[in-house]
Design a protein around this motif. Structure first.
Motif, PDB file in Angstrom:
ATOM      1  N   ARG A 169       0.850  -1.196   0.000  1.00 46.39           N
ATOM      2  CA  ARG A 169       0.000   0.000   0.000  1.00 46.39           C
ATOM      3  C   ARG A 169       0.883   1.242   0.000  1.00 46.39           C
ATOM      4  O   ARG A 169       1.945   1.275   0.619  1.00 46.39           O
ATOM      5  CB  ARG A 169      -0.897   0.029   1.247  1.00 46.39           C
ATOM      6  N   LYS A 170       0.400   2.264  -0.698  1.00 41.55           N
ATOM      7  CA  LYS A 170       1.081   3.554  -0.758  1.00 41.55           C
ATOM      8  C   LYS A 170       0.035   4.636  -0.541  1.00 41.55           C
ATOM      9  O   LYS A 170      -1.145   4.453  -0.843  1.00 41.55           O
ATOM     10  CB  LYS A 170       1.749   3.753  -2.125  1.00 41.55           C
ATOM     11  N   TRP A 171       0.490   5.814  -0.060  1.00 39.33           N
ATOM     12  CA  TRP A 171      -0.468   6.911   0.021  1.00 39.33           C
ATOM     13  C   TRP A 171       0.221   8.260  -0.139  1.00 39.33           C
ATOM     14  O   TRP A 171       1.437   8.365  -0.134  1.00 39.33           O
ATOM     15  CB  TRP A 171      -1.312   6.834   1.273  1.00 39.33           C
ATOM     16  N   PHE A 172      -0.606   9.302  -0.304  1.00 46.02           N
ATOM     17  CA  PHE A 172      -0.161  10.645  -0.664  1.00 46.02           C
ATOM     18  C   PHE A 172       0.699  10.598  -1.923  1.00 46.02           C
ATOM     19  O   PHE A 172       1.772  11.199  -1.991  1.00 46.02           O
ATOM     20  CB  PHE A 172       0.541  11.347   0.504  1.00 46.02           C
ATOM     21  N   ILE A 173       0.187   9.887  -2.916  1.00 46.37           N
ATOM     22  CA  ILE A 173       0.901   9.731  -4.184  1.00 46.37           C
ATOM     23  C   ILE A 173       0.439  10.840  -5.130  1.00 46.37           C
ATOM     24  O   ILE A 173      -0.614  10.752  -5.759  1.00 46.37           O
ATOM     25  CB  ILE A 173       0.638   8.330  -4.781  1.00 46.37           C
ATOM     26  N   SER A 174       1.233  11.892  -5.193  1.00 47.29           N
ATOM     27  CA  SER A 174       0.867  13.091  -5.952  1.00 47.29           C
ATOM     28  C   SER A 174       0.764  12.784  -7.438  1.00 47.29           C
ATOM     29  O   SER A 174       1.662  12.162  -8.014  1.00 47.29           O
ATOM     30  CB  SER A 174       1.902  14.198  -5.721  1.00 47.29           C
ATOM     31  N   GLY A 175      -0.318  13.252  -8.046  1.00 50.54           N
ATOM     32  CA  GLY A 175      -0.534  13.086  -9.479  1.00 50.54           C
ATOM     33  C   GLY A 175      -1.251  11.816  -9.864  1.00 50.54           C
ATOM     34  O   GLY A 175      -1.683  11.667 -11.010  1.00 50.54           O
ATOM     35  N   ALA A 176      -1.400  10.886  -8.916  1.00 52.20           N
ATOM     36  CA  ALA A 176      -1.959   9.578  -9.263  1.00 52.20           C
ATOM     37  C   ALA A 176      -3.447   9.612  -9.559  1.00 52.20           C
ATOM     38  O   ALA A 176      -3.979   8.702 -10.194  1.00 52.20           O
ATOM     39  CB  ALA A 176      -1.686   8.573  -8.143  1.00 52.20           C
ATOM     40  N   MET A 177      -4.146  10.674  -9.108  1.00 51.25           N
ATOM     41  CA  MET A 177      -5.586  10.740  -9.336  1.00 51.25           C
ATOM     42  C   MET A 177      -5.939  11.192 -10.754  1.00 51.25           C
ATOM     43  O   MET A 177      -7.052  10.962 -11.219  1.00 51.25           O
ATOM     44  CB  MET A 177      -6.242  11.686  -8.328  1.00 51.25           C
ATOM     45  N   HIS A 178      -5.007  11.843 -11.440  1.00 50.70           N
ATOM     46  CA  HIS A 178      -5.313  12.394 -12.760  1.00 50.70           C
ATOM     47  C   HIS A 178      -5.625  11.282 -13.744  1.00 50.70           C
ATOM     48  O   HIS A 178      -4.944  10.245 -13.790  1.00 50.70           O
ATOM     49  CB  HIS A 178      -4.128  13.221 -13.259  1.00 50.70           C
ATOM     50  N   SER A 179      -6.653  11.495 -14.567  1.00 50.79           N
ATOM     51  CA  SER A 179      -7.081  10.462 -15.522  1.00 50.79           C
ATOM     52  C   SER A 179      -6.000  10.154 -16.556  1.00 50.79           C
ATOM     53  O   SER A 179      -6.004   9.076 -17.167  1.00 50.79           O
ATOM     54  CB  SER A 179      -8.362  10.903 -16.236  1.00 50.79           C
ATOM     55  N   ASP A 180      -5.068  11.081 -16.790  1.00 49.52           N
ATOM     56  CA  ASP A 180      -3.993  10.852 -17.752  1.00 49.52           C
ATOM     57  C   ASP A 180      -2.764  10.200 -17.139  1.00 49.52           C
ATOM     58  O   ASP A 180      -1.762   9.987 -17.834  1.00 49.52           O
ATOM     59  CB  ASP A 180      -3.574  12.174 -18.409  1.00 49.52           C
ATOM     60  N   CYS A 181      -2.800   9.902 -15.833  1.00 49.27           N
ATOM     61  CA  CYS A 181      -1.654   9.263 -15.177  1.00 49.27           C
ATOM     62  C   CYS A 181      -1.570   7.812 -15.639  1.00 49.27           C
ATOM     63  O   CYS A 181      -2.408   6.985 -15.292  1.00 49.27           O
ATOM     64  CB  CYS A 181      -1.782   9.334 -13.652  1.00 49.27           C
ATOM     65  N   GLN A 182      -0.540   7.521 -16.419  1.00 50.60           N
ATOM     66  CA  GLN A 182      -0.391   6.182 -16.996  1.00 50.60           C
ATOM     67  C   GLN A 182       0.791   5.408 -16.431  1.00 50.60           C
ATOM     68  O   GLN A 182       0.963   4.222 -16.735  1.00 50.60           O
ATOM     69  CB  GLN A 182      -0.255   6.280 -18.518  1.00 50.60           C
ATOM     70  N   LEU A 183       1.618   6.074 -15.607  1.00 52.79           N
ATOM     71  CA  LEU A 183       2.828   5.419 -15.108  1.00 52.79           C
ATOM     72  C   LEU A 183       3.018   5.695 -13.624  1.00 52.79           C
ATOM     73  O   LEU A 183       2.906   6.838 -13.174  1.00 52.79           O
ATOM     74  CB  LEU A 183       4.059   5.927 -15.874  1.00 52.79           C
ATOM     75  N   LEU A 184       3.321   4.638 -12.873  1.00 54.38           N
ATOM     76  CA  LEU A 184       3.720   4.754 -11.476  1.00 54.38           C
ATOM     77  C   LEU A 184       5.154   4.262 -11.350  1.00 54.38           C
ATOM     78  O   LEU A 184       5.497   3.187 -11.851  1.00 54.38           O
ATOM     79  CB  LEU A 184       2.812   3.920 -10.578  1.00 54.38           C
ATOM     80  N   ILE A 185       5.995   5.071 -10.697  1.00 56.41           N
ATOM     81  CA  ILE A 185       7.346   4.632 -10.364  1.00 56.41           C
ATOM     82  C   ILE A 185       7.299   4.198  -8.904  1.00 56.41           C
ATOM     83  O   ILE A 185       7.132   5.028  -8.005  1.00 56.41           O
ATOM     84  CB  ILE A 185       8.374   5.760 -10.588  1.00 56.41           C
ATOM     85  N   VAL A 186       7.391   2.903  -8.676  1.00 56.97           N
ATOM     86  CA  VAL A 186       7.118   2.314  -7.363  1.00 56.97           C
ATOM     87  C   VAL A 186       8.416   1.916  -6.682  1.00 56.97           C
ATOM     88  O   VAL A 186       9.280   1.251  -7.284  1.00 56.97           O
ATOM     89  CB  VAL A 186       6.207   1.078  -7.501  1.00 56.97           C
ATOM     90  N   MET A 187       8.558   2.297  -5.405  1.00 56.17           N
ATOM     91  CA  MET A 187       9.708   1.874  -4.607  1.00 56.17           C
ATOM     92  C   MET A 187       9.261   0.822  -3.610  1.00 56.17           C
ATOM     93  O   MET A 187       8.253   0.988  -2.917  1.00 56.17           O
ATOM     94  CB  MET A 187      10.329   3.058  -3.869  1.00 56.17           C
ATOM     95  N   GLY A 188       9.986  -0.272  -3.576  1.00 55.82           N
ATOM     96  CA  GLY A 188       9.686  -1.348  -2.640  1.00 55.82           C
ATOM     97  C   GLY A 188      10.913  -2.196  -2.416  1.00 55.82           C
ATOM     98  O   GLY A 188      12.012  -1.899  -2.910  1.00 55.82           O
ATOM     99  N   LYS A 189      10.740  -3.288  -1.677  1.00 57.68           N
ATOM    100  CA  LYS A 189      11.869  -4.132  -1.309  1.00 57.68           C
ATOM    101  C   LYS A 189      11.936  -5.388  -2.179  1.00 57.68           C
ATOM    102  O   LYS A 189      10.990  -6.161  -2.243  1.00 57.68           O
ATOM    103  CB  LYS A 189      11.768  -4.521   0.165  1.00 57.68           C
ATOM    104  N   THR A 190      13.084  -5.562  -2.841  1.00 56.08           N
ATOM    105  CA  THR A 190      13.362  -6.784  -3.583  1.00 56.08           C
ATOM    106  C   THR A 190      14.210  -7.737  -2.760  1.00 56.08           C
ATOM    107  O   THR A 190      14.237  -8.939  -3.021  1.00 56.08           O
ATOM    108  CB  THR A 190      14.107  -6.454  -4.893  1.00 56.08           C
ATOM    109  N   ASP A 191      14.925  -7.194  -1.758  1.00 51.57           N
ATOM    110  CA  ASP A 191      15.836  -8.018  -0.953  1.00 51.57           C
ATOM    111  C   ASP A 191      15.744  -7.577   0.508  1.00 51.57           C
ATOM    112  O   ASP A 191      16.669  -6.949   1.040  1.00 51.57           O
ATOM    113  CB  ASP A 191      17.265  -7.860  -1.485  1.00 51.57           C
ATOM    114  N   PRO A 192      14.625  -7.886   1.186  1.00 48.35           N
ATOM    115  CA  PRO A 192      14.398  -7.365   2.538  1.00 48.35           C
ATOM    116  C   PRO A 192      15.392  -7.848   3.585  1.00 48.35           C
ATOM    117  O   PRO A 192      15.474  -7.273   4.674  1.00 48.35           O
ATOM    118  CB  PRO A 192      12.981  -7.849   2.860  1.00 48.35           C
ATOM    119  N   HIS A 193      16.166  -8.882   3.275  1.00 46.75           N
ATOM    120  CA  HIS A 193      17.094  -9.443   4.261  1.00 46.75           C
ATOM    121  C   HIS A 193      18.553  -9.059   3.977  1.00 46.75           C
ATOM    122  O   HIS A 193      19.461  -9.565   4.647  1.00 46.75           O
ATOM    123  CB  HIS A 193      16.950 -10.968   4.301  1.00 46.75           C
ATOM    124  N   ASN A 194      18.767  -8.183   3.024  1.00 46.46           N
ATOM    125  CA  ASN A 194      20.124  -7.736   2.719  1.00 46.46           C
ATOM    126  C   ASN A 194      20.733  -7.045   3.938  1.00 46.46           C
ATOM    127  O   ASN A 194      20.066  -6.267   4.621  1.00 46.46           O
ATOM    128  CB  ASN A 194      20.100  -6.778   1.528  1.00 46.46           C
TER     129      ASN A 194
END
Length: 408
Positions: A169-194
Motif C-alpha cells: 500500500r502507498k499513500w499521498f501519491i501526488s498526481g496519481a488521481m489524474h485520468s492521464d496518469c499512466q505510469l507509477l514509479i514504485v519503490m519497494g523491497k526486492t531483498d528485505p534481508h540484505n
C-alpha cells in the motif's frame, strides 16, 4: 549524482524568462478565477481542467515547455541556476508550473528516466511524458510505517521468472488521481534481508492500467484535494510487470531516490520563493489601500515591521536557493546534500511566515479562496513534510556539520 552543465547561454535564459513573464501576464494571472471555477465544475475530479489543456497547448507552441529539463533535446537544457528565476516566476500561481510541463512529480520523473532508464524505457515513457501526452506519479510513502525513514518501506517487489510481482500500500501519491496518469514509479523491497538496509530497495515502472493496481481513495491536504492531479491512496494486489521494468537493477532504489530528490527539493524551494514574493507584494498593496484608526495600514509600525522582515526573509532564502542551485550544478546532488538540506529547511518555513503575515494583514479575506494566500500557505506547510520532513533534513545537516567540524 549528476552534475548539470551550462549548455545554454544566459542571454537565451533572459529571453525565455521575459517570454514566460509575458505569458503569465497575458494568460495565467487573468485566468486565476476561471481556473478555480472550472475546477469546481468538474463532473469528475480526475478529468483535465479545460483551461489547463488550453494553456498547455499554447505554452508548448511558444516553446515555453520543459523549462526545467537539463536534456536539451527534450527540454530547455538550462542548469538549475538558470532555471531558478523561472521557477520562482511560475511559483507565483499555484498551478502555473503545470502549464509549462514543469510541475512535480512530472519534472522529477522525467529527470529520473533521463538519467537512469534504459533506451527502451525512455522510448516507452520519457518521450510521451516530455511531450505532455501522459502523466506519471511516484509511489514511495506508505501509511503503515514511518516513511520519513525510507528503509521502513514494506511494499514487496518479488521476482517471479520473467516478471516482478508487487504487493503493498502507498499513500499521498501526488498526481496519481489524474485520468492521464499512466505510469507509477514504485519503490519497494526486492531483498528485505540484505545486510545493507540501503540495498534492500528497488524502483520499478508500473503502468497504472496493470491488473491489481487499485485506487483506494483520493486524499486531501488541509481540505484541498488538488484536483485533478490529486493525491491518492493506492493498493498493489499481486501486480505483475515484466522484469525489464526494473530501473537500473535490484538494490538501486536509494541511489535513484537520492539522485531524483536533490533537484526536486530545490524546485519546491524556488516555487516557494515565488509564493512568498507575491504575498509580499500583495501585503504592500493592501497596506497602502486600507485605512484603520485614521491612517493607512502602511503607516502602522507593526505592519512596517512585518513588511521589512518579509523582505529580509525572502531575499535570504532566494540567495541560499541560488547558492544551492550553483552547488548542485557544479558538484552534483551528493556533494550538495548539506546546502540542499539547508534550503529545504529554510524555504518552506520562510514562506509560511511571510504568508501568515500577509493573511493577517488581509484579515478575513486572507482566509478565503478569493486570494491565493490560503492555498499557498497550505503548499508551504505541505512542503515541510514532502520530500523528507524538517526533522530528517535537520538531522542530516547536523550530522554533516559534526563530521566537518567535530573532533575526529
Amino acid at each position: 549524482m549528476h552534475k548539470t552543465q551550462h549548455t545554454v547561454d544566459d542571454q537565451k535564459v533572459a529571453t525565455t524568462h521575459q517570454a514566460l513573464k509575458a505569458f503569465m501576464d497575458a494568460h495565467v494571472y487573468p485566468n486565476e478565477t476561471r481556473y478555480l471555477e472550472e475546477v469546481k465544475a468538474l463532473p469528475d475530479r480526475r478529468q483535465p481542467v479545460p483551461l489547463m489543456t488550453e494553456l498547455r497547448s499554447m505554452a508548448k507552441e511558444q516553446g515555453l515547455w520543459n523549462l526545467f529539463f537539463s536534456n536539451p533535446e527534450l527540454g530547455s537544457g538550462f542548469s538549475n541556476t538558470q532555471y531558478a528565476p523561472l521557477a520562482e516566476t511560475m511559483g507565483r500561481v499555484m498551478w502555473a508550473s503545470e502549464v509549462f510541463n514543469c510541475h512535480p512529480p512530472e519534472s522529477g520523473n522525467m529527470e529520473l528516466l533521463h538519467h537512469y532508464a534504459t533506451d527502451a524505457q525512455k522510448q516507452q515513457w520519457l518521450q510521451p511524458l516530455a511531450e505532455g501526452r501522459i502523466r506519471s506519479a511516484v509511489a514511495m510513502t506508505e501509511p503503515q510505517v514511518a516513511s520519513s525513514d525510507a528503509t521502513n518501506v514494506e511494499t514487496e517487489i518479488r521476482r517471479d521468472g520473467n516478471h516482478y510481482v508487487i504487493n503493498g500500500r502507498k499513500w499521498f501519491i501526488s498526481g496519481a488521481m489524474h485520468s492521464d496518469c499512466q505510469l507509477l514509479i514504485v519503490m519497494g523491497k526486492t531483498d528485505p534481508h540484505n545486510d545493507s538496509v540501503h540495498q534492500q530497495q528497488s524502483q520499478i515502472l508500473v503502468p497504472t492500467a496493470t491488473p491489481g493496481v487499485e485506487i483506494i481513495r483520493p486524499l486531501t491536504v488541509m481540505g484541498y484535494d488538488d484536483a485533478p492531479l490529486g493525491r491518492a491512496e493506492l493498493r498493489f494486489n499481486n501486480v505483475r510487470v515484466p522484469a525489464e521494468n526494473i530501473i537500473l537493477g535490484e538494490g538501486r532504489g536509494f541511489e535513484i531516490a537520492q539522485g531524483r530528490l536533490g533537484p526536486g527539493r530545490l524546485h519546491h524551494c524556488m516555487r516557494l520563493i515565488g509564493c512568498a514574493q507575491r504575498a509580499l507584494e500583495e501585503m504592500v498593496q493592501r497596506a497602502e489601500s486600507r485605512v484603520a484608526f485614521g491612517k493607512p495600514l502602511s503607516q502602522q509600525g507593526s505592519v512596517r515591521e512585518d513588511i521589512a522582515n518579509s523582505v529580509c526573509d525572502i531575499e535570504q532564502a532566494r540567495q541560499l536557493t541560488l547558492l544551492a542551485a550553483q552547488r548542485l550544478d557544479d558538484l552534483g546532488a551528493k556533494h550538495a546534500r548539506d546546502i540542499i538540506a539547508m534550503i529545504k529547511i529554510v524555504a518552506p518555513q520562510m514562506a509560511q511566515r511571510v504568508l501568515d503575515r500577509a493573511i493577517q494583514l488581509h484579515g478575513a479575506a486572507g482566509l478565503t479562496e478569493d486570494l491565493f494566500l490560503a492555498e499557498a500557505f497550505t503548499y508551504a506547510r505541505w512542503c515541510r513534510i514532502a520530500d523528507g520532513p524538517d526533522q530528517v533534513h535537520l538531522a542530516s545537516l547536523a550530522k554533516q556539520t559534526l563530521k566537518k567540524y567535530g573532533q575526529g
